[in-house]
Design an enzyme around this catalytic site. Structure first.
Site, PDB file in Angstrom:
ATOM      1  N   GLU A  26      -4.969  19.627  -5.848  1.00 31.80           N
ATOM      2  CA  GLU A  26      -5.676  18.557  -5.141  1.00 31.80           C
ATOM      3  C   GLU A  26      -6.814  18.049  -6.037  1.00 31.80           C
ATOM      4  O   GLU A  26      -7.375  18.817  -6.833  1.00 31.80           O
ATOM      5  CB  GLU A  26      -6.244  19.118  -3.827  1.00 31.80           C
ATOM      6  N   ASN A  71      -6.953  17.073   1.939  1.00 33.40           N
ATOM      7  CA  ASN A  71      -7.857  16.147   2.619  1.00 33.40           C
ATOM      8  C   ASN A  71      -8.166  14.928   1.749  1.00 33.40           C
ATOM      9  O   ASN A  71      -8.399  13.832   2.262  1.00 33.40           O
ATOM     10  CB  ASN A  71      -9.159  16.863   2.983  1.00 33.40           C
ATOM     11  N   ASN A 171      -1.668  14.107   5.448  1.00 33.41           N
ATOM     12  CA  ASN A 171      -2.109  15.498   5.383  1.00 33.41           C
ATOM     13  C   ASN A 171      -2.934  15.841   6.622  1.00 33.41           C
ATOM     14  O   ASN A 171      -3.880  15.106   6.949  1.00 33.41           O
ATOM     15  CB  ASN A 171      -2.985  15.711   4.134  1.00 33.41           C
ATOM     16  N   GLU A 172      -2.589  16.908   7.282  1.00 36.91           N
ATOM     17  CA  GLU A 172      -3.392  17.462   8.391  1.00 36.91           C
ATOM     18  C   GLU A 172      -3.978  16.366   9.267  1.00 36.91           C
ATOM     19  O   GLU A 172      -5.190  16.325   9.509  1.00 36.91           O
ATOM     20  CB  GLU A 172      -4.478  18.390   7.840  1.00 36.91           C
ATOM     21  N   TYR A 241      -4.262  29.473   6.498  1.00 32.85           N
ATOM     22  CA  TYR A 241      -4.973  30.335   5.543  1.00 32.85           C
ATOM     23  C   TYR A 241      -5.389  31.609   6.270  1.00 32.85           C
ATOM     24  O   TYR A 241      -5.604  31.598   7.480  1.00 32.85           O
ATOM     25  CB  TYR A 241      -6.208  29.618   4.988  1.00 32.85           C
ATOM     26  N   GLU A 289       0.855  24.578   2.696  1.00 32.65           N
ATOM     27  CA  GLU A 289      -0.458  25.147   2.340  1.00 32.65           C
ATOM     28  C   GLU A 289      -0.522  26.548   2.933  1.00 32.65           C
ATOM     29  O   GLU A 289      -0.480  26.701   4.165  1.00 32.65           O
ATOM     30  CB  GLU A 289      -1.622  24.309   2.885  1.00 32.65           C
ATOM     31  N   GLN A 344      -4.365  26.971  -3.718  1.00 31.59           N
ATOM     32  CA  GLN A 344      -3.841  25.983  -4.640  1.00 31.59           C
ATOM     33  C   GLN A 344      -3.479  26.678  -5.953  1.00 31.59           C
ATOM     34  O   GLN A 344      -3.289  27.894  -5.937  1.00 31.59           O
ATOM     35  CB  GLN A 344      -4.869  24.887  -4.811  1.00 31.59           C
TER      36      GLN A 344
HETATM   37  O1  AHR Z   1      -6.480  23.425   0.348  1.00 33.83           O
HETATM   38  C1  AHR Z   1      -7.755  23.087   0.776  1.00 33.83           C
HETATM   39  C2  AHR Z   1      -7.742  22.180   2.005  1.00 33.83           C
HETATM   40  O2  AHR Z   1      -7.258  22.912   3.103  1.00 33.83           O
HETATM   41  C3  AHR Z   1      -6.837  20.980   1.949  1.00 33.83           C
HETATM   42  O3  AHR Z   1      -7.444  19.885   1.351  1.00 33.83           O
HETATM   43  C4  AHR Z   1      -6.569  20.699   3.389  1.00 33.83           C
HETATM   44  O4  AHR Z   1      -5.325  20.094   3.585  1.00 33.83           O
HETATM   45  C5  AHR Z   1      -6.686  22.048   4.057  1.00 33.83           C
HETATM   46  O5  AHR Z   1      -7.487  21.981   5.182  1.00 33.83           O
END
Ligand code: AHR
Length: 497
Positions: A26, A71, A171-172, A241, A289, A344
């Site tokens: 990113e 994001n 994205n999200e 995550y 992700e 990432q």
């Molecule tokens: O990977 C970090 C961030 O986590 C990304 O930009 C977003 O998509 C997620 O919330």
């Protein structure tokens, strides 16, 4: 302690799509600038890409890389990152509070991906922009020529189309933190319309619609979005995550069971919509992700600076065990999870770390690098439908957590058994009858363990937490037995006759 794995050649989950070993770059922190790209670094090539980083990415074997966000993409003008570098605008980047110089854009990133033996997974901005700009980007990247955007690419020096196959529709979009966040209905509609225009522009592309931003937001969002996009897209995304903020290591090691249940839930929602739509199409999943992310929460940075350190989690040994468990979980769902991105790749919640050139310019592997590398190297093939008998323990959130986490993958003349022993106190003796496969001998046993669950790698001590070869794995009459040391990651490769 003892555990047993039962497998049989007749029972398989499915073939692994190599894109399950994808990752993510990113425009955030030092992922691009000082990460993959640093003109002036001694290893930089003529395009400014760091050779030391490229070498490490190749070791990981990452077949697809999501780009440019995250994001970031929800406020991005893709045109900013194309053409003459001296004319590219500097912009306030609202997602992460930095300044984006646009020195790198799709022109450069697609070239980096080729050098990394990888493919681009391109995300379009459905936050502050819409279907038309998304369609124009597809035309820029994939149309041969003779139209405004394809000719712009050619004028920028790229005669051949980039041929980007996989595209993420935003994205999200459910997250209030997202620029241009939307309700499920608003997103479902705009995503369906963007999908139509993008596929009409380049019919062979594959599209990923946004699922929810994390397991806590999952449910109604997926169902409503799928009602609108089901016929137009190929994959639904999952993001999540994991972390250990309360320093509860047994609980943390069990988080892959939560990933498992998340995948099952989203699969069920997809199949529910399939049913009510009377569709023959199966919706596949893109877990684009996933990682451990919590160490860096709350670390300040200088607002509007260029490429400050952000989200630089320093991963320890127990994080590597968790990443191993998460990888096995993804593999065990390879019939539905076709793509996944470790988020990432460099510096930002990443397996690869760099120093900026002015600080010495070194590059090293974090602890989580190794289970990913092993899975990517040896986890390509057919996942066996393994059943396990294992002693269990209880965490605050989950009742029966097996000490043994495992996944068995068969590929050319080999079976690889991946395994984590979650016990912090005891070794685990594992038995697995592989006689029906013609198991012949152990090629090697690789393992990672450490007395210190919080041990880390640094630029000065890059080999503090690394895999070792050894162990007692053996085959007798086709039966594998092996000791999995307490809190260890294991890779046992078996030669088939
Ligand atoms: O990977 C970090 C961030 O986590 C990304 O930009 C977003 O998509 C997620 O919330």
């Amino acid at each position: 302690m003892k555990a047993k794995i039962t497998v049989h050649p007749a029972f398989t989950v499915g073939d692994v799509d190599p894109r399950i070993f994808g990752s993510f770059i990113e425009h955030l922190g030092r992922a691009v600038y000082h990460g993959i790209y640093e003109p002036g670094h001694p290893t930089a090539d003529e395009e400014g890409f760091r050779g030391d980083v490229l070498d490490m990415v190749k070791k990981l074997g990452v077949p697809i890389v999501r780009y440019p966000g995250g994001n970031f993409v929800s406020g991005y003008k893709w045109e900013d990152g194309t053409g003459d570098k001296s004319k590219r605008p500097r912009r306030l980047e609202l997602a992460w509070g930095t300044t984006e110089t646009n020195e790198v854009g799709i022109d450069e990133f697609q070239s980096w991906c080729k050098k990394a033996d990888s493919q681009v997974m391109m995300a379009v901005n459905l936050g502050t922009r819409g279907p038309e700009e998304a369609r124009q980007l597809v035309e820029y990247c994939n149309h041969p020529g003779g139209t405004e955007y394809s000719d712009r690419r050619r004028a920028n020096g790229f005669e051949e189309p980039f041929g980007i196959k996989v595209w993420c529709l935003g994205n999200e979009m459910d997250g209030p933190w997202q620029m241009g966040a939307k309700t499920a209905t608003e997103y479902g509609r705009i995503a369906a319309e963007a999908a139509k225009l993008m596929k009409w522009t380049a019919p062979s592309i594959e599209l990923v619609a946004c699922g929810s931003s994390n397991v806590g937001m999952c449910g109604d969002w997926e169902a409503e979005v799928l009602r609108h996009v089901y016929d137009h897209v190929d994959y639904l995304s999952l993001h999540n995550y994991y972390g250990n903020p309360e320093n509860d290591t047994p609980g943390f090691l069990a988080c892959s069971l939560e990933m498992d249940s998340f995948i099952r839930t989203v699969t069920a929602i997809c199949d529910y919509i399939k049913k009510i739509k009377r569709s023959r199409k199966t919706m596949y999943l893109s877990f684009d992700e996933w990682n451990v992310w919590f160490h860096s929460h709350g670390i300040p940075f200088e607002k509007w600076s260029v490429a400050p350190p952000q989200l630089e989690d320093i991963y320890n040994f127990e994080d590597a065990l968790v990443v191993g468990c998460l990888l096995m979980t993804l593999l065990k769902h390879c019939d539905r999870v076709k793509m996944a991105c470790l988020a990432q790749l460099v510096n930002v919640i990443a397996p690869i770390m760099t120093e900026n050139n002015e600080n010495g310019g070194r590059c090293w592997a974090q602890t989580i690098f190794y289970p990913f590398m092993h899975a990517s190297q040896y986890g390509r093939g057919t996942v066996l439908d393994a059943r396990i008998e294992s002693p269990t323990y209880e965490t605050r959130r989950i009742k029966d957590v097996p000490y043994l986490e495992t996944c068995c993958v068969k590929n050319d003349g080999e079976i690889t058994v991946f395994a984590v022993n979650r016990s912090l106190d005891e070794d685990l003796t594992v038995e697995c009858d592989l006689s029906a496969f013609g198991a012949d001998s152990v090629i090697e046993q690789l393992f990672m363990t450490n007395d210190d669950m919080k041990a880390i790698n640094t630029a000065d001590n890059p080999d503090n937490v690394v895999p070792e070869a050894g162990g007692d794995a053996k085959i007798e009459n086709g039966v594998l037995t092996a000791t999995l040391g307490k809190h260890s990651w294991n890779v046992i490769r078996i030669k088939l006759a």
